[in-house]
Structure formats: C-alpha cells, structure tokens
Design an enzyme around this catalytic site. Structure first.
Site, PDB file in Angstrom:
ATOM      1  N   HIS A   1       0.846  -1.188   0.000  1.00  0.00           N
ATOM      2  CA  HIS A   1       0.000   0.000   0.000  1.00  0.00           C
ATOM      3  C   HIS A   1       0.892   1.251   0.000  1.00  0.00           C
ATOM      4  CE1 HIS A   1       0.623  -0.833   4.391  1.00  0.00           C
ATOM      5  NE2 HIS A   1       0.993   0.428   4.330  1.00  0.00           N
TER       6      HIS A   1
HETATM    7  C1  T46 Z   1       2.703   0.858   6.976  1.00  0.00           C
HETATM    8  C2  T46 Z   1       3.523  -0.340   7.273  1.00  0.00           C
HETATM    9  C3  T46 Z   1       4.972  -0.017   7.486  1.00  0.00           C
HETATM   10  C4  T46 Z   1      -4.715  -0.736  13.261  1.00  0.00           C
HETATM   11  O1  T46 Z   1      -5.828  -1.039  13.719  1.00  0.00           O
HETATM   12  N1  T46 Z   1      -4.049   0.349  13.739  1.00  0.00           N
HETATM   13  C5  T46 Z   1      -2.831   0.717  13.261  1.00  0.00           C
HETATM   14  O2  T46 Z   1      -2.267   1.724  13.728  1.00  0.00           O
HETATM   15  C6  T46 Z   1      -2.236  -0.059  12.209  1.00  0.00           C
HETATM   16  C7  T46 Z   1      -0.881   0.330  11.638  1.00  0.00           C
HETATM   17  C8  T46 Z   1      -2.919  -1.147  11.736  1.00  0.00           C
HETATM   18  N2  T46 Z   1      -4.136  -1.475  12.253  1.00  0.00           N
HETATM   19  C9  T46 Z   1      -4.824  -2.684  11.781  1.00  0.00           C
HETATM   20  C10 T46 Z   1      -5.223  -2.681  10.314  1.00  0.00           C
HETATM   21  C11 T46 Z   1      -5.132  -4.137   9.938  1.00  0.00           C
HETATM   22  O3  T46 Z   1      -6.344  -4.787  10.280  1.00  0.00           O
HETATM   23  O4  T46 Z   1      -3.910  -3.764  11.933  1.00  0.00           O
HETATM   24  C12 T46 Z   1      -4.040  -4.684  10.845  1.00  0.00           C
HETATM   25  C13 T46 Z   1      -2.712  -4.863  10.143  1.00  0.00           C
HETATM   26  O5  T46 Z   1      -2.401  -3.655   9.413  1.00  0.00           O
HETATM   27  P1  T46 Z   1      -1.777  -3.678   7.958  1.00  0.00           P
HETATM   28  O6  T46 Z   1      -2.277  -4.846   7.203  1.00  0.00           O
HETATM   29  O7  T46 Z   1      -1.996  -2.342   7.340  1.00  0.00           O
HETATM   30  O8  T46 Z   1      -0.228  -3.909   8.308  1.00  0.00           O
HETATM   31  P2  T46 Z   1       1.042  -3.766   7.351  1.00  0.00           P
HETATM   32  O9  T46 Z   1       2.173  -4.381   8.070  1.00  0.00           O
HETATM   33  O10 T46 Z   1       0.739  -4.233   5.978  1.00  0.00           O
HETATM   34  O11 T46 Z   1       1.290  -2.172   7.242  1.00  0.00           O
HETATM   35  C14 T46 Z   1       1.659  -1.424   8.394  1.00  0.00           C
HETATM   36  C15 T46 Z   1       0.891  -0.100   8.449  1.00  0.00           C
HETATM   37  O12 T46 Z   1      -0.522  -0.372   8.370  1.00  0.00           O
HETATM   38  C16 T46 Z   1       1.255   0.828   7.318  1.00  0.00           C
HETATM   39  O13 T46 Z   1       0.781   2.127   7.601  1.00  0.00           O
HETATM   40  O14 T46 Z   1       3.168   1.788   6.342  1.00  0.00           O
HETATM   41  O15 T46 Z   1       3.055  -1.133   8.378  1.00  0.00           O
END
Ligand code: T46
Length: 141
Positions: A49
């Site tokens: 993303h």
């Molecule tokens: C990024 C990279 C480096 C939350 O509820 N609160 C939060 O602050 C975050 C970051 C995530 N979430 C939830 C959303 C999803 O259901 O946690 C779950 C995992 O998040 P995501 O799939 O977006 O995780 P990554 O590792 O793909 O990405 C994360 C950050 O979301 C993003 O901003 O830049 O780490």
C-alpha cells in the site's frame, strides 16, 4: 524518492545504550501514533500500500527486514537492520516489507492516527494517483 535514513545519537555508557526519539528534533513530524510489527514469518510479506498523507519513520529495534519502495519513477530496496537508524518514508510511496528475521521488531512512528481512508491499497489506483499529481505539476518524487 522522498525517503532518508535518520541516524540517531546513541547515549551509551557502561550500563548499555539508549536512543531517544523526539518530534521535530530527530523525528521530522509530530508523532501521533506508535506501533510495532513483530512475529512476522520470514516467508511473509506485508504492506502493499501507499499512504495519501501519512509520514512515518521505521526503526528495526530488533532483527531485520527488507522494504521495497516505489514512487512514480523509481524503486528502491532498503535493508532495515540497524537500530541506530530510522527510515523516513514520505506519503505517496508504495511499500512492501519482507524477509523478516524471526526476532524482528519493527517500530513505526507515524504522523497521524490510524485512518483506513489514508491508505491506497490498490496498486493501479496508486499508479493513477501519482500520475495525476505529476501531470498536474505537483511533483511527489
Ligand atoms: C505501513 C507499514 C509499514 C490498526 O488497527 N491500527 C494501526 O495503527 C495499524 C498500523 C494497523 N491497524 C490494523 C489494520 C489491519 O487490520 O492492523 C491490521 C494490520 O495492518 P496492515 O495490514 O496495514 O499492516 P502492514 O504491516 O501491511 O502495514 C503497516 C501499516 O498499516 C502501514 O501504515 O506503512 O506497516
């Protein structure tokens, strides 16, 4: 590409080491959120993303991982393995994280609260949005 490594000062003495992170000092924005990623398997990749506005600093406080970054015209692979260095990532940069070491703990400082509306999770939409910005003259590179 609007990324940069930030080298932190280490306060070290015979008891060990300490790094302090301060908004507008060694972190170039107001820190509104802190989260950390851990227990990611080495064959798993995450991210896929970009953010519309969010700026972040990623710090591998333990272990290592790689991150592939892409803007309009470049891609760059960066190894995150030094806890004394954070990687600043501006908005509108596609990112994929992978090759997490078993012990990796990736600390992330973010310039805003969690907001799913700030995510661009579709790659074609990301390419479309940055192309629009480039052609409008508001160059995000
Ligand atoms: C990024 C990279 C480096 C939350 O509820 N609160 C939060 O602050 C975050 C970051 C995530 N979430 C939830 C959303 C999803 O259901 O946690 C779950 C995992 O998040 P995501 O799939 O977006 O995780 P990554 O590792 O793909 O990405 C994360 C950050 O979301 C993003 O901003 O830049 O780490």
């Amino acid at each position: 590409m609007d990324i940069k490594f930030i080298k932190f000062d280490v306060k070290g003495d015979e008891r060990g080491s300490l790094i302090a992170l301060e908004e507008y000092k060694n972190i170039p924005f107001q820190i509104k959120r802190v989260y950390f990623i851990f227990d990611t398997k080495s064959d798993v990749s995450r991210g896929y993303h970009a953010h519309k506005n969010l700026k972040q600093v990623l710090i591998p406080v333990k272990g290592s991982c790689k991150i592939l970054l892409e803007n309009y015209e470049e891609t760059e692979e960066v190894l995150l393995s030094d806890q004394r260095c954070g990687l600043y990532i501006d908005a509108l940069i596609w990112r994929v994280m992978y090759e997490f070491s078993d012990d990796c703990v990736l600390l992330v400082l973010a310039s805003d609260y969690y907001n799913e509306n700030d995510y661009i999770r579709n790659y074609d939409q990301f390419r479309y949005e940055i192309k629009q910005l480039i052609t409008s003259g508001d160059n995000p590179t």
